[in-house]
Design a protein around this motif. Structure first.
Motif, PDB file in Angstrom:
ATOM      1  N   VAL A 112       4.014   0.780   5.845  1.00 42.37           N
ATOM      2  CA  VAL A 112       4.917   0.150   6.815  1.00 42.37           C
ATOM      3  C   VAL A 112       4.727  -1.361   6.816  1.00 42.37           C
ATOM      4  CG1 VAL A 112       5.451  -0.074   9.264  1.00 42.37           C
ATOM      5  CG2 VAL A 112       5.121   2.190   8.282  1.00 42.37           C
ATOM      6  N   VAL A 113       3.471  -1.800   6.823  1.00 44.63           N
ATOM      7  CA  VAL A 113       3.185  -3.237   6.815  1.00 44.63           C
ATOM      8  C   VAL A 113       3.724  -3.884   5.538  1.00 44.63           C
ATOM      9  CG1 VAL A 113       1.341  -4.959   6.710  1.00 44.63           C
ATOM     10  CG2 VAL A 113       1.196  -3.077   8.336  1.00 44.63           C
ATOM     11  N   SER A 114       3.524  -3.205   4.409  1.00 42.38           N
ATOM     12  CA  SER A 114       3.999  -3.754   3.129  1.00 42.38           C
ATOM     13  C   SER A 114       5.518  -3.846   3.095  1.00 42.38           C
ATOM     14  CB  SER A 114       3.508  -2.882   1.971  1.00 42.38           C
ATOM     15  OG  SER A 114       2.098  -2.921   1.878  1.00 42.38           O
ATOM     16  N   PHE A 123      -3.851   5.928   7.517  1.00 40.07           N
ATOM     17  CA  PHE A 123      -4.168   4.635   6.896  1.00 40.07           C
ATOM     18  C   PHE A 123      -3.103   4.250   5.871  1.00 40.07           C
ATOM     19  CE2 PHE A 123      -5.913   2.674   3.040  1.00 40.07           C
ATOM     20  CZ  PHE A 123      -6.274   1.426   3.538  1.00 40.07           C
ATOM     21  N   PHE A 124      -2.755   5.196   4.996  1.00 38.97           N
ATOM     22  CA  PHE A 124      -1.775   4.893   3.952  1.00 38.97           C
ATOM     23  C   PHE A 124      -0.397   4.594   4.543  1.00 38.97           C
ATOM     24  CE2 PHE A 124      -4.752   7.308   1.119  1.00 38.97           C
ATOM     25  CZ  PHE A 124      -5.030   6.252   0.272  1.00 38.97           C
ATOM     26  N   TRP A 125       0.006   5.364   5.551  1.00 39.76           N
ATOM     27  CA  TRP A 125       1.311   5.121   6.160  1.00 39.76           C
ATOM     28  C   TRP A 125       1.348   3.760   6.848  1.00 39.76           C
ATOM     29  CZ3 TRP A 125       5.596   7.039   4.788  1.00 39.76           C
ATOM     30  CH2 TRP A 125       5.706   8.358   4.356  1.00 39.76           C
ATOM     31  N   LEU A 133       4.939  -8.093  -7.303  1.00 35.15           N
ATOM     32  CA  LEU A 133       3.620  -7.656  -6.851  1.00 35.15           C
ATOM     33  C   LEU A 133       3.724  -6.818  -5.576  1.00 35.15           C
ATOM     34  CD1 LEU A 133       1.468 -10.865  -7.481  1.00 35.15           C
ATOM     35  CD2 LEU A 133       1.467  -8.738  -8.799  1.00 35.15           C
ATOM     36  N   GLY A 134       4.607  -7.218  -4.679  1.00 36.50           N
ATOM     37  CA  GLY A 134       4.765  -6.477  -3.429  1.00 36.50           C
ATOM     38  C   GLY A 134       5.301  -5.077  -3.644  1.00 36.50           C
ATOM     39  N   VAL A 135       6.315  -4.963  -4.497  1.00 32.28           N
ATOM     40  CA  VAL A 135       6.890  -3.640  -4.787  1.00 32.28           C
ATOM     41  C   VAL A 135       5.888  -2.773  -5.526  1.00 32.28           C
ATOM     42  CG1 VAL A 135       8.681  -2.424  -6.076  1.00 32.28           C
ATOM     43  CG2 VAL A 135       9.264  -4.474  -4.767  1.00 32.28           C
ATOM     44  N   TRP A 136       5.171  -3.376  -6.491  1.00 35.56           N
ATOM     45  CA  TRP A 136       4.149  -2.609  -7.215  1.00 35.56           C
ATOM     46  C   TRP A 136       3.077  -2.093  -6.254  1.00 35.56           C
ATOM     47  CZ3 TRP A 136      -1.144  -3.621  -7.692  1.00 35.56           C
ATOM     48  CH2 TRP A 136      -1.826  -2.776  -8.578  1.00 35.56           C
ATOM     49  N   GLY A 137       2.602  -2.958  -5.349  1.00 37.34           N
ATOM     50  CA  GLY A 137       1.587  -2.529  -4.383  1.00 37.34           C
ATOM     51  C   GLY A 137       2.096  -1.435  -3.467  1.00 37.34           C
TER      52      GLY A 137
END
Length: 204
Positions: free
Chosen positions: A53-55, A47-49, A78-82
């Motif tokens: 990848v999507v992020s 799930f995390f991987w 925000l994207g990098v933080w997430g």
């Protein structure tokens, strides 16, 4: 105001745990010390991987779609933080495994939850696959809520019965139970190791 304060404290603690776990992963320093790790990250790693990848694809895509530089910057931050946050959460599952020594079975949930079960106090251990509802990592289950389940990926697969109830102090409160359930990626190997430790403890 008190529930809001408690929620804020939990958020801050989780944030600290995430970044500490990520730093440990980058330094390749899992918190194992002496003992045999019993890993549980496999239940959620896929799930995390997938999220990572999507992020990683989404961040540059959003940057190209949004035409306004200030909004681009906010979206990038925000994207990098997430992305880093989820990487830290994945790292936390790997850096803080359950640990078995000759004297102690430490059952963990990430960085802050650690239930110490003396091997000499374990009456029986067996595989017991169960699924749970809800997002809580700790749940009381069983008749009279006598089992404390340390849940990974909504499941547990090993059940440890104690010789008598014990009180465990956790960030989620104190629990007095006679049984603890948890998840192990390789339940057969974990079961064999725990039973070997039990035999050794009884022989002393």
């Amino acid at each position: 105001m008190r529930p809001i304060t408690q929620l804020a404290r939990r958020f801050v603690r989780l944030e600290i745990d995430i970044w500490v776990s990520l730093a440990r992963a980058l330094a390749r320093r899992p918190d194992i010390a002496a003992g045999t790790p019993i890993r549980y990250a496999g239940a959620v790693s896929a799930f995390f991987w997938a999220f990572l990848v999507v992020s990683a694809v989404e961040i540059p895509a959003v940057h190209l779609i949004i035409p306004w530089p200030p909004v681009q910057l906010v979206a990038l931050i925000l994207g990098v933080w997430g992305l880093l946050w989820m990487a830290g959460m994945l790292a936390a599952h790997h850096m803080y495994p359950h640990v078995l020594t000759d004297e102690l079975l430490r059952i963990r949930s990430l960085r802050r939850v650690a239930l110490d079960l003396p091997v000499a106090d374990i009456r029986a251990v067996r595989t017991d696959l169960r699924a749970y509802d809800g997002a809580k990592s700790l749940q009381l289950t069983g008749p009279g809520e006598t089992t404390l389940a340390v849940i990974v990926g909504s499941s547990t697969n090993i059940r440890v019965d104690l010789t008598e109830p014990r009180t465990f102090h956790t960030p989620h409160g104190d629990f007095t139970v006679g049984t603890v359930a948890f998840w192990a990626d390789d339940p057969r190997a974990a079961l064999a190791s725990i039973r070997t430790a039990m035999v050794t403890a009884r022989a002393l």
